[in-house]
Design an enzyme around this catalytic site. Sequence first.
Site, PDB file in Angstrom:
ATOM      1  N   SER A 135       0.819  -1.218   0.000  1.00 53.12           N
ATOM      2  CA  SER A 135       0.000   0.000   0.000  1.00 53.12           C
ATOM      3  C   SER A 135       0.853   1.270   0.000  1.00 53.12           C
ATOM      4  CB  SER A 135      -0.895   0.025   1.240  1.00 53.12           C
ATOM      5  OG  SER A 135      -1.653  -1.139   1.308  1.00 53.12           O
ATOM      6  N   GLU A 251      -2.149 -15.095   1.230  1.00 57.29           N
ATOM      7  CA  GLU A 251      -2.589 -14.234   2.327  1.00 57.29           C
ATOM      8  C   GLU A 251      -4.067 -14.446   2.652  1.00 57.29           C
ATOM      9  OE1 GLU A 251      -1.634 -10.067   1.983  1.00 57.29           O
ATOM     10  OE2 GLU A 251      -2.748  -9.567   3.801  1.00 57.29           O
TER      11      GLU A 251
HETATM   12  C1  LIG Z   1      -4.872  -4.150   9.982  1.00 56.63           C
HETATM   13  C2  LIG Z   1      -4.319  -3.785   8.636  1.00 56.63           C
HETATM   14  C3  LIG Z   1      -3.041  -4.184   8.304  1.00 56.63           C
HETATM   15  C4  LIG Z   1      -2.503  -3.834   7.053  1.00 56.63           C
HETATM   16  N1  LIG Z   1      -1.219  -4.197   6.781  1.00 56.63           N
HETATM   17  C5  LIG Z   1      -0.681  -3.858   5.588  1.00 56.63           C
HETATM   18  C6  LIG Z   1       0.662  -4.211   5.286  1.00 56.63           C
HETATM   19  O1  LIG Z   1       1.363  -4.834   6.099  1.00 56.63           O
HETATM   20  N2  LIG Z   1       1.178  -3.840   4.102  1.00 56.63           N
HETATM   21  C7  LIG Z   1       0.444  -3.159   3.177  1.00 56.63           C
HETATM   22  O2  LIG Z   1       0.971  -2.899   2.102  1.00 56.63           O
HETATM   23  N3  LIG Z   1      -0.834  -2.781   3.437  1.00 56.63           N
HETATM   24  C8  LIG Z   1      -1.408  -3.120   4.620  1.00 56.63           C
HETATM   25  N4  LIG Z   1      -2.700  -2.743   4.911  1.00 56.63           N
HETATM   26  C9  LIG Z   1      -3.372  -1.873   3.960  1.00 56.63           C
HETATM   27  C10 LIG Z   1      -4.589  -2.476   3.332  1.00 56.63           C
HETATM   28  O3  LIG Z   1      -4.291  -3.519   2.507  1.00 56.63           O
HETATM   29  C11 LIG Z   1      -5.229  -1.256   2.694  1.00 56.63           C
HETATM   30  O4  LIG Z   1      -5.960  -0.667   3.746  1.00 56.63           O
HETATM   31  C12 LIG Z   1      -6.076  -1.574   1.560  1.00 56.63           C
HETATM   32  O5  LIG Z   1      -5.286  -1.905   0.483  1.00 56.63           O
HETATM   33  C13 LIG Z   1      -7.063  -0.423   1.309  1.00 56.63           C
HETATM   34  O6  LIG Z   1      -6.429   0.711   0.861  1.00 56.63           O
HETATM   35  P1  LIG Z   1      -6.899   2.199   1.273  1.00 56.63           P
HETATM   36  O7  LIG Z   1      -6.962   2.298   2.757  1.00 56.63           O
HETATM   37  O8  LIG Z   1      -6.022   3.135   0.516  1.00 56.63           O
HETATM   38  O9  LIG Z   1      -8.406   2.297   0.788  1.00 56.63           O
HETATM   39  P2  LIG Z   1      -8.917   2.622  -0.672  1.00 56.63           P
HETATM   40  O10 LIG Z   1      -8.214   1.768  -1.648  1.00 56.63           O
HETATM   41  O11 LIG Z   1      -8.888   4.101  -0.852  1.00 56.63           O
HETATM   42  O12 LIG Z   1     -10.405   2.129  -0.572  1.00 56.63           O
HETATM   43  C14 LIG Z   1     -11.432   2.873   0.113  1.00 56.63           C
HETATM   44  C15 LIG Z   1     -12.774   2.181  -0.191  1.00 56.63           C
HETATM   45  O13 LIG Z   1     -13.055   2.230  -1.605  1.00 56.63           O
HETATM   46  C16 LIG Z   1     -13.253   0.925  -2.111  1.00 56.63           C
HETATM   47  N5  LIG Z   1     -12.682   0.797  -3.446  1.00 56.63           N
HETATM   48  C17 LIG Z   1     -11.426   1.194  -3.824  1.00 56.63           C
HETATM   49  N6  LIG Z   1     -11.230   0.879  -5.125  1.00 56.63           N
HETATM   50  C18 LIG Z   1     -12.365   0.273  -5.559  1.00 56.63           C
HETATM   51  C19 LIG Z   1     -12.773  -0.297  -6.805  1.00 56.63           C
HETATM   52  N7  LIG Z   1     -11.961  -0.302  -7.869  1.00 56.63           N
HETATM   53  N8  LIG Z   1     -14.014  -0.831  -6.892  1.00 56.63           N
HETATM   54  C20 LIG Z   1     -14.845  -0.843  -5.817  1.00 56.63           C
HETATM   55  N9  LIG Z   1     -14.527  -0.312  -4.625  1.00 56.63           N
HETATM   56  C21 LIG Z   1     -13.301   0.223  -4.486  1.00 56.63           C
HETATM   57  C22 LIG Z   1     -12.523   0.013  -1.142  1.00 56.63           C
HETATM   58  O14 LIG Z   1     -13.019  -1.292  -1.189  1.00 56.63           O
HETATM   59  C23 LIG Z   1     -12.768   0.689   0.189  1.00 56.63           C
HETATM   60  O15 LIG Z   1     -14.004   0.338   0.720  1.00 56.63           O
HETATM   61  C24 LIG Z   1      -3.265  -3.079   6.129  1.00 56.63           C
HETATM   62  C25 LIG Z   1      -4.570  -2.669   6.474  1.00 56.63           C
HETATM   63  C26 LIG Z   1      -5.088  -3.009   7.710  1.00 56.63           C
HETATM   64  C27 LIG Z   1      -6.466  -2.541   8.025  1.00 56.63           C
END
Ligand SMILES: Cc1cc2nc3c(=O)[nH]c(=O)nc-3n(C[C@H](O)[C@H](O)[C@H](O)COP(=O)(O)OP(=O)(O)OC[C@H]3O[C@@H](n4cnc5c(N)ncnc54)[C@H](O)[C@@H]3O)c2cc1C
Length: 385
Positions: A135, A251
């Site tokens: 991310s 994963e």
């Molecule tokens: C406890 C925890 C541990 C984590 N650990 C890691 C880690 O170790 N390494 C790492 O790299 N990441 C990690 N993450 C990150 C996690 O994978 C991201 O939170 C995730 O990829 C979502 O990204 P974002 O927060 O930018 O949300 P966004 O991508 O901005 O999404 C926001 C909302 O929009 C929706 N959305 C986005 N795009 C679309 C689409 N194309 N179609 C439909 N809906 C959509 C999403 O489903 C979500 O509901 C972790 C997250 C958590 C909560």
Amino acid sequence: MTALLNHFRLASLPPEAEAFREEVKDFLASHMPDSPPDVRARSWMGFSAEFSRAMAERGWVGMTLPQEYGGASLNAFSRFVLVEELLVAGAPVSAHWIADRQSGPLILKYGTDAQRRFYLPKICAAQAFFCIGMSEPNSGSDLASVGTRATRTDKGWRLSGRKIWTTNAPRCQYMIALVRTSGKPEDRQRGLSQFIVDLSLPGVTIRPIRDLAGDAHFSEVFFDDVELADDALIGQEGGGWEQVTAELAFERSGPERLYSSIMLLDHWIDCLRRSGDAEAHVAVIGRFATHLATLRNMSVTVTSQLVQGASPVVEAALVKDIGTEFEQSIPAVIEAAIAADPLAVVDADLYRTVAYVSQVAPTYSLRGGTREILRGMIARGLGLR
Ligand SMILES: Cc1cc2nc3c(=O)[nH]c(=O)nc-3n(C[C@H](O)[C@H](O)[C@H](O)COP(=O)(O)OP(=O)(O)OC[C@H]3O[C@@H](n4cnc5c(N)ncnc54)[C@H](O)[C@@H]3O)c2cc1C
């Protein structure tokens, strides 16, 4: 629809995996830290290098990796049993969790022989902990838009950019980072590569982020012209997208996706047994048991597909989507049950545990791929996209 559902043919754990369960239970009986349920509820966020090393001494870190690299050459069924028992006990597993589940198998599959010989024995000895750098601030679900970049130099690569939500970065030795090695973020899946980044290198800055529950397992990681050696690249240059997709299947497929609230559910049932107030809640507990039994069977089925060498990407997405819904419903139902009887005396540990689990439960359907992304993958599996 039926074509996809046909993949879920009931599978069961083989007798040797069930026999292994007794070994794990014995180990846990003597090695589990004596902690209250709200601490044990942290389980796969709980970090104990000491506990991970004790597991490694038994050969249970990287247990599916070949013996020549320090693994135990056991199959995914044994790993299923191990993970299930660890989570049900609330063991602090997060130190070795990511290396065991993702980084080790990734290095085994895509790494050079030298990379395998260097990293895998360290993983199996719980001397090297890994984190995942996927991310970025503007690239969460939309991983294909990753902007962190590695540029070729005379000696190797120069890495610049920023990752976010990296679990355990300050406590890990290495990150496997997905970065762009050619083209622009608009090129999407093309031009992405994976690197093993030694987090002690000059130019790496790690800033912890506190979550709603007050824990600081997340971090932001900055790369300012970090010089990487040639052999930091893992797999094919430009092959990062395919590699990362395979990694995400590992994963999403395990029992991790069913047991995140189990400590709370177990403790609630214990409290009801002790107070004699179970009668009012038997229907809801029966429903939880029904859902868990079904989900567990689906998860064992996905495991059996992994054992057969398949890559059950869509099936794993299905289990994760329904599994996280189940895990999230547990704190909501228990909170409502407590609130429905304001005059009842509530066990203090139950209060603390439900407070913690309620705060973190929203993350279950974010980590490892959001709900909407998984449903998009399922739609693709049904031939709709
Ligand atoms: C406890 C925890 C541990 C984590 N650990 C890691 C880690 O170790 N390494 C790492 O790299 N990441 C990690 N993450 C990150 C996690 O994978 C991201 O939170 C995730 O990829 C979502 O990204 P974002 O927060 O930018 O949300 P966004 O991508 O901005 O999404 C926001 C909302 O929009 C929706 N959305 C986005 N795009 C679309 C689409 N194309 N179609 C439909 N809906 C959509 C999403 O489903 C979500 O509901 C972790 C997250 C958590 C909560």
